[in-house]
Scaffold this motif. Structure first.
Motif, short mmCIF file in Angstrom:
data_model
loop_
_atom_site.label_atom_id
_atom_site.label_comp_id
_atom_site.label_asym_id
_atom_site.label_seq_id
_atom_site.Cartn_x
_atom_site.Cartn_y
_atom_site.Cartn_z
N ASN A 44 19.21 18.92 12.44
CA ASN A 44 18.12 19.32 13.33
C ASN A 44 17.10 20.18 12.61
OD1 ASN A 44 16.97 19.32 16.07
ND2 ASN A 44 17.36 21.53 15.98
N GLU A 45 17.54 20.96 11.64
CA GLU A 45 16.62 21.77 10.86
C GLU A 45 15.64 20.88 10.10
OE1 GLU A 45 16.84 25.61 7.81
OE2 GLU A 45 18.66 24.79 8.73
N LEU A 46 16.14 19.80 9.52
CA LEU A 46 15.26 18.84 8.83
C LEU A 46 14.28 18.20 9.82
CD1 LEU A 46 17.84 17.02 6.51
CD2 LEU A 46 16.06 18.63 5.79
N LEU A 47 14.76 17.93 11.02
CA LEU A 47 13.92 17.32 12.05
C LEU A 47 12.81 18.28 12.47
CD1 LEU A 47 13.76 14.74 13.85
CD2 LEU A 47 15.16 15.95 15.52
N VAL A 48 13.16 19.51 12.75
CA VAL A 48 12.19 20.50 13.20
C VAL A 48 11.17 20.82 12.10
CG1 VAL A 48 11.93 22.90 13.94
CG2 VAL A 48 13.76 21.50 14.90
N GLN A 49 11.62 20.83 10.86
CA GLN A 49 10.72 21.13 9.75
C GLN A 49 9.80 19.96 9.40
OE1 GLN A 49 13.11 22.38 6.42
NE2 GLN A 49 13.59 24.37 7.32
N GLY A 50 10.04 18.80 10.00
CA GLY A 50 9.19 17.64 9.73
C GLY A 50 9.54 16.92 8.45
N ASP A 51 10.77 17.08 7.96
CA ASP A 51 11.22 16.36 6.77
C ASP A 51 11.73 14.96 7.12
OD1 ASP A 51 10.80 18.45 4.85
OD2 ASP A 51 12.53 19.47 5.71
N ILE A 52 12.21 14.79 8.34
CA ILE A 52 12.72 13.51 8.80
C ILE A 52 12.19 13.24 10.21
CG2 ILE A 52 14.82 13.69 7.40
CD1 ILE A 52 16.35 14.48 9.94
N PHE A 53 12.34 12.02 10.65
CA PHE A 53 12.01 11.68 12.04
C PHE A 53 13.02 10.68 12.55
CE2 PHE A 53 10.09 8.24 9.74
CZ PHE A 53 9.94 7.16 10.61
N GLU A 54 13.08 10.56 13.86
CA GLU A 54 13.98 9.60 14.49
C GLU A 54 13.22 8.34 14.86
OE1 GLU A 54 16.66 10.55 17.61
OE2 GLU A 54 16.81 12.67 17.04
N TYR A 55 13.83 7.22 14.55
CA TYR A 55 13.32 5.95 15.08
C TYR A 55 14.34 4.87 14.79
CZ TYR A 55 10.07 2.63 17.02
OH TYR A 55 9.51 1.68 17.83
N TRP A 56 13.93 3.64 15.07
CA TRP A 56 14.81 2.49 14.93
C TRP A 56 14.65 1.90 13.54
CZ3 TRP A 56 18.36 1.55 18.50
CH2 TRP A 56 19.08 0.36 18.45
N SER A 57 15.75 1.76 12.83
CA SER A 57 15.77 1.03 11.57
C SER A 57 16.46 -0.29 11.88
CB SER A 57 16.53 1.85 10.51
OG SER A 57 16.60 1.16 9.29
N HIS A 58 17.69 -0.52 11.40
CA HIS A 58 18.47 -1.63 11.96
C HIS A 58 19.20 -1.15 13.21
CE1 HIS A 58 21.72 0.40 9.78
NE2 HIS A 58 22.49 -0.12 10.70
N ALA A 59 19.21 0.18 13.38
CA ALA A 59 19.79 0.85 14.54
C ALA A 59 19.08 2.19 14.66
CB ALA A 59 21.30 1.04 14.34
N ALA A 60 19.44 2.98 15.66
CA ALA A 60 18.86 4.32 15.78
C ALA A 60 19.20 5.11 14.53
CB ALA A 60 19.41 5.02 17.01
N ALA A 61 18.20 5.80 13.95
CA ALA A 61 18.43 6.43 12.65
C ALA A 61 17.51 7.62 12.45
CB ALA A 61 18.19 5.40 11.54
N PHE A 62 17.94 8.49 11.54
CA PHE A 62 17.04 9.47 10.94
C PHE A 62 16.41 8.81 9.72
CE2 PHE A 62 20.14 12.54 12.88
CZ PHE A 62 19.24 13.12 13.76
N LEU A 63 15.11 9.03 9.54
CA LEU A 63 14.36 8.39 8.46
C LEU A 63 13.52 9.43 7.73
CD1 LEU A 63 13.16 5.55 10.80
CD2 LEU A 63 14.74 5.17 8.92
N PRO A 64 13.27 9.24 6.45
CA PRO A 64 12.39 10.18 5.73
C PRO A 64 10.99 10.16 6.32
CG PRO A 64 13.58 8.75 4.21
CD PRO A 64 13.78 8.18 5.57
#
Length: 404
Positions: free
Chosen positions: A75-95
Motif C-alpha cells: 500500500n505504501e508503494l500504491l500511495v506513493q504513486g510507484d505502482i497502480f492497480e489495474y487488469w493485466s491478465h488478471a487483477a494486478a499491481f503494475l509499475p
C-alpha cells in the motif's frame, strides 16, 4: 532452431528462467521498500488475489524475492504513486511507468466491451463521479446501496458495481487500500503528473509486451507473450514483431523435449547464469514463475494445478498447495493454512515428488524455509500432519519440534 532436449540443456533453460524471475539470488532487487519497487519494475506485474489461507499472493510474491519485505509496503508503494492497480491478465499491481499500456483496455471497456457487467447504470456512475469530484476519495462501503442479502461476490450492490465500472473504464483509480477495502479517487488526482498518458499504438504495445516478458522470464513462447489477452489485433502485432526480430537475428528459438518452442534474446544462453543452490523457496500458486501452467510443465516437468477451485472430492494435493522450488527444480508442494488468531501455521500435507537430491539436504532446506515462512505468516508455532512419502514424516516432525 536449436533443440535442447538433454538434461543439461533443460537445466540451463531452467536457470535462465529462474534467474530472470529473481528466484536464484538472495536479494536480486535489494531489500525493503526500495527492493519491492525494483522487483515490480522488473517483473512487470504482481497478481492480486483474495484468498487468505496464507498471506495473500501479492505480498507472497514480494516476500519471495525481497528480504525485509512487509505487507504494508504494498500500500505504501500504491500511495506513493510507484505502482497502480489495474487488469493485466488478471487483477494486478503494475509499475506506474507502464500506465499508458492500460489505456487500450480502458478505452475498449468504455466503448462497450464487457469486463464484469453487461449492463451499466450510467446515472449512478455519473452521480458517483460528481460526488467524488466534490467530496473527495470514497470507499465502496461509504456508499449506501441495496442492503438485501446477496448471493456472492459477483452480486455486488449497485454502488460497488458502478465504482468498479468507472475504475475499469479509467475514470477512477485506486488511491489506497486496506486489505481488500479499496479507496477510489479521480484518475487526474491519483496519477502523477509526469506519467505518459499517450495511447500506445499496437506496435508499441507489442514491443512493450515482448521486452517485458523477455526481461522477467528470460525465454517465452509466442502464446505466452499475450497470455489471457483476447485482443486478436494485438496478438497479430506481437506475432509480426517476433517474426521481424527472428529475421533480424535479435531473437532465437529453442525447442524442448515436449516440442514446445521458446523465444529468447540472441546470445542469452551464452551469458553467465547463476548456478542453482540448495535453497528452498515456498512459492505462491499465483507467483509469476508458475502462473503459466503449460510453460511450467514444458520447462520444469512440473504438472501443477491450484485445487481450491475444484470440488473437494477431485483434489489430489489439497485446497491451497504451495509449489516448492529447490535449487532450479520444483520438487513438491505444501498444503498449508495460517491460523492468525492463534499464531499457528498448520501444514496439512507435504508432498515431495521423486527427486535425485539427498533427503537430508532437502529436509534442512525445507526447515530453513519454514522458519522464515511462518514468521512471514506471523505464526509462532508449526504443525505437520501428513508427509508423502511417509518415510520422512518422523524426521520432519522431530525437526519441527526442535525448533520450538
Amino acid at each position: 532452431m536449436l533443440e535442447m532436449k538433454q538434461p543439461q540443456d533443460r537445466a540451463l533453460l531452467r536457470r535462465l528462467a529462474l534467474a530472470s524471475q529473481g528466484l536464484l539470488q538472495t536479494q536480486p532487487y535489494g531489500q525493503g521498500l526500495a527492493g519491492a519497487r525494483n522487483a515490480i519494475n522488473h517483473l512487470g506485474y504482481i497478481q492480486i488475489d483474495t484468498i487468505s489461507v496464507v498471506e495473500r499472493a501479492h505480498h507472497h510474491v514480494f516476500y519471495t524475492r525481497v528480504p525485509d519485505f512487509k505487507p504494508a509496503m504494498t500500500n505504501e508503494l500504491l500511495v506513493q504513486g510507484d505502482i497502480f492497480e489495474y487488469w493485466s491478465h488478471a487483477a494486478a499491481f503494475l509499475p506506474i511507468a507502464d500506465f499508458r499500456f492500460s489505456l487500450p483496455y480502458k478505452h475498449a471497456i468504455k466503448s462497450g466491451q464487457t469486463h464484469w457487467y453487461k449492463t451499466r447504470d450510467q446515472k449512478l456512475m455519473h452521480e458517483l463521479l460528481a460526488r467524488i469530484r466534490s467530496e473527495g476519495p470514497i470507499r465502496s462501503r461509504d456508499v449506501k446501496g441495496d442492503t438485501k442479502q446477496r448471493a456472492g461476490w459477483w452480486d455486488w450492490k449497485p454502488a460497488k458495481q458502478a465504482l468498479e465500472q468507472l475504475y475499469m473504464e479509467g475514470d477512477l483509480m485506486v488511491s489506497s487500500r486496506a486489505g481488500f477495502q479499496k479507496t477510489y479517487d479521480l484518475t487526474e488526482r491519483v496519477l502523477p503528473s509526469h506519467i505518459n498518458t499517450q495511447m500506445p499504438s499496437l506496435e508499441e504495445f507489442a514491443e512493450h509486451l515482448l521486452e517485458q516478458q523477455l526481461r522477467c522470464h528470460g525465454l517465452v513462447t509466442l502464446k505466452g507473450l499475450t497470455y489471457l489477452r483476447r485482443n486478436t489485433e494485438l496478438r497479430k502485432a506481437v506475432k509480426n514483431l517476433v517474426s521481424a526480430r527472428l529475421a533480424q537475428g535479435t531473437l532465437e528459438q529453442v525447442q524442448v523435449s515436449n516440442g514446445e518452442v521458446f523465444l529468447l534474446e540472441a546470445g542469452a544462453l551464452e551469458r553467465f547464469v547463476s548456478p542453482s543452490s540448495n535453497r528452498m523457496l515456498i512459492l505462491s500458486p499465483f507467483d509469476n514463475s508458475v502462473i503459466q501452467r503449460d510453460r511450467l510443465k514444458a520447462l520444469f516437468q512440473f504438472d501443477y494445478q491450484i485445487e481450491c477451485y475444484l470440488p473437494e472430492v477431485k483434489r489430489q494435493y489439497g485446497y491451497f498447495c504451495l509449489p516448492l522450488l529447490y535449487g532450479d527444480e520444483f520438487i513438491g508442494r505444501m498444503n498449508a493454512k495460517a491460523h492468525r488468531k492463534t499464531g499457528h501455521l498448520e501444514i496439512k500435507a507435504l508432498h515431495f515428488h521423486p527427486h535425485q537430491f539427498d533427503d537430508e539436504l532437502v529436509i534442512a532446506a525445507w526447515l530453513e524455509a519454514i522458519i522464515a515462512f511462518s514468521q512471514f505468516q506471523q505464526c509462532q508455532t508449526v504443525s505437520l500432519t501428513q508427509v508423502y512419502p511417509n518415510t520422512l514424516i518422523q524426521r520432519l516432525q522431530n525437526a519441527l519440534k526442535s525448533l520450538t
